[in-house]
Design a protein around this motif. Sequence first.
Motif, mmCIF file in Angstrom:
data_model
loop_
_atom_site.group_PDB
_atom_site.id
_atom_site.type_symbol
_atom_site.label_atom_id
_atom_site.label_comp_id
_atom_site.label_asym_id
_atom_site.label_seq_id
_atom_site.Cartn_x
_atom_site.Cartn_y
_atom_site.Cartn_z
ATOM 1 N N LEU A 28 47.472 80.349 62.586
ATOM 2 C CA LEU A 28 46.824 79.253 61.886
ATOM 3 C C LEU A 28 45.423 79.673 61.505
ATOM 4 O O LEU A 28 44.835 80.568 62.103
ATOM 5 C CB LEU A 28 46.766 77.997 62.764
ATOM 6 N N SER A 29 44.885 78.974 60.573
ATOM 7 C CA SER A 29 43.509 79.268 60.210
ATOM 8 C C SER A 29 42.694 78.019 60.472
ATOM 9 O O SER A 29 43.097 76.910 60.179
ATOM 10 C CB SER A 29 43.393 79.684 58.761
ATOM 11 N N ALA A 30 41.556 78.223 61.100
ATOM 12 C CA ALA A 30 40.695 77.088 61.429
ATOM 13 C C ALA A 30 39.265 77.514 61.198
ATOM 14 O O ALA A 30 38.915 78.679 61.307
ATOM 15 C CB ALA A 30 40.894 76.668 62.873
ATOM 16 N N ASP A 31 38.498 76.520 60.907
ATOM 17 C CA ASP A 31 37.082 76.770 60.667
ATOM 18 C C ASP A 31 36.396 76.974 62.022
ATOM 19 O O ASP A 31 36.656 76.279 63.004
ATOM 20 C CB ASP A 31 36.512 75.556 59.924
ATOM 21 N N LYS A 32 35.501 77.942 62.093
ATOM 22 C CA LYS A 32 34.817 78.268 63.344
ATOM 23 C C LYS A 32 33.991 77.095 63.807
ATOM 24 O O LYS A 32 33.945 76.787 65.000
ATOM 25 C CB LYS A 32 33.938 79.501 63.165
ATOM 26 N N ALA A 33 33.353 76.369 62.956
ATOM 27 C CA ALA A 33 32.516 75.222 63.310
ATOM 28 C C ALA A 33 33.383 74.113 63.862
ATOM 29 O O ALA A 33 33.009 73.438 64.834
ATOM 30 C CB ALA A 33 31.755 74.729 62.104
ATOM 31 N N ALA A 34 34.606 73.892 63.303
ATOM 32 C CA ALA A 34 35.516 72.859 63.792
ATOM 33 C C ALA A 34 36.015 73.232 65.182
ATOM 34 O O ALA A 34 36.123 72.369 66.078
ATOM 35 C CB ALA A 34 36.670 72.684 62.846
ATOM 36 N N LEU A 35 36.344 74.516 65.397
ATOM 37 C CA LEU A 35 36.790 74.966 66.719
ATOM 38 C C LEU A 35 35.662 74.788 67.757
ATOM 39 O O LEU A 35 35.910 74.333 68.883
ATOM 40 C CB LEU A 35 37.216 76.439 66.693
ATOM 41 N N ASP A 36 34.451 75.146 67.394
ATOM 42 C CA ASP A 36 33.311 75.008 68.328
ATOM 43 C C ASP A 36 33.079 73.545 68.672
ATOM 44 O O ASP A 36 32.803 73.208 69.846
ATOM 45 C CB ASP A 36 32.028 75.608 67.710
ATOM 46 N N ALA A 37 33.212 72.647 67.717
ATOM 47 C CA ALA A 37 33.017 71.210 67.961
ATOM 48 C C ALA A 37 34.098 70.699 68.881
ATOM 49 O O ALA A 37 33.835 69.890 69.804
ATOM 50 C CB ALA A 37 32.997 70.465 66.670
ATOM 51 N N ALA A 38 35.357 71.147 68.686
ATOM 52 C CA ALA A 38 36.472 70.700 69.542
ATOM 53 C C ALA A 38 36.289 71.211 70.941
ATOM 54 O O ALA A 38 36.504 70.468 71.947
ATOM 55 C CB ALA A 38 37.784 71.194 68.960
ATOM 56 N N VAL A 39 35.856 72.444 71.132
ATOM 57 C CA VAL A 39 35.634 72.995 72.489
ATOM 58 C C VAL A 39 34.467 72.270 73.158
ATOM 59 O O VAL A 39 34.537 71.905 74.346
ATOM 60 C CB VAL A 39 35.369 74.523 72.415
ATOM 61 N N ASP A 40 33.382 72.004 72.449
ATOM 62 C CA ASP A 40 32.230 71.290 73.009
ATOM 63 C C ASP A 40 32.633 69.885 73.459
ATOM 64 O O ASP A 40 32.208 69.399 74.530
ATOM 65 C CB ASP A 40 31.083 71.191 71.992
ATOM 66 N N LYS A 41 33.447 69.216 72.669
ATOM 67 C CA LYS A 41 33.925 67.863 72.997
ATOM 68 C C LYS A 41 34.776 67.895 74.243
ATOM 69 O O LYS A 41 34.669 67.027 75.104
ATOM 70 C CB LYS A 41 34.724 67.309 71.797
ATOM 71 N N ARG A 42 35.629 68.887 74.372
ATOM 72 C CA ARG A 42 36.496 68.995 75.536
ATOM 73 C C ARG A 42 35.687 69.325 76.806
ATOM 74 O O ARG A 42 35.996 68.838 77.880
ATOM 75 C CB ARG A 42 37.535 70.105 75.257
ATOM 76 N N ILE A 43 34.660 70.186 76.716
ATOM 77 C CA ILE A 43 33.839 70.566 77.860
ATOM 78 C C ILE A 43 33.046 69.367 78.349
ATOM 79 O O ILE A 43 32.894 69.193 79.599
ATOM 80 C CB ILE A 43 32.913 71.763 77.496
ATOM 81 N N GLU A 44 32.567 68.537 77.496
ATOM 82 C CA GLU A 44 31.749 67.389 77.889
ATOM 83 C C GLU A 44 32.595 66.347 78.593
ATOM 84 O O GLU A 44 32.083 65.556 79.383
ATOM 85 C CB GLU A 44 31.076 66.782 76.674
ATOM 86 N N GLY A 45 33.848 66.306 78.356
ATOM 87 C CA GLY A 45 34.664 65.376 79.106
ATOM 88 C C GLY A 45 35.542 64.613 78.252
ATOM 89 O O GLY A 45 36.209 63.732 78.269
#
Length: 183
Positions: A166-183
């Motif tokens: 799949l292809s994903a935008d790096k900024a979208a992936l970083d936002a999704a990981v940050d959201k998951r880490i915060e809780g």
Amino acid sequence: MATEPIDAEMAGACVGPNGSAIGMPQLCADWVGNQVVWLVLALVAIYFVLDRVALPRIQAILAERQGTITSDLAKAEELKAEADEAEKAYEKALADARVEAQKIADETRAEIRGQVEEAQAKADAEIAAKTAESEKQIAEIRASALSNVEVVAKDTAEALVAALGLSADKAALDAAVDKRIEG
């Protein structure tokens, strides 16, 4: 002794035919009175010699001995009293020394207790400082680990998305990981 001729008139029946004494002259009854007189005179002389010479000396010696014994007993009583006083003084000094030793021991214990408390407070302060420093280092390590986890999570998410094709935008992936880490 019996060889001397004795005057027959004076000797009486106690003289034999040749003028010598018959048997023991002390037992001759004619001479008993004379012997008793001389016995009494000898005893009186001995009594006066003893009374005037020997007995005063014996009495003086006995009196001197009695005086010596009396003075020795008095001196012994004085020495006993002095010994009792010395013993009382010794007991008092011993009791005072025990009190002083107890006082010194208590002061030493208090001083040692103060030094121990001071050393314990110093050790507690050093331990608290080292604990704070360790906690600071742990917090830094934890913060570093969290930032590294975030970097690793973002890299892993990017690799997974690429592995799935799949292809994903790096900024979208970083936002999704940050959201998951915060809780």
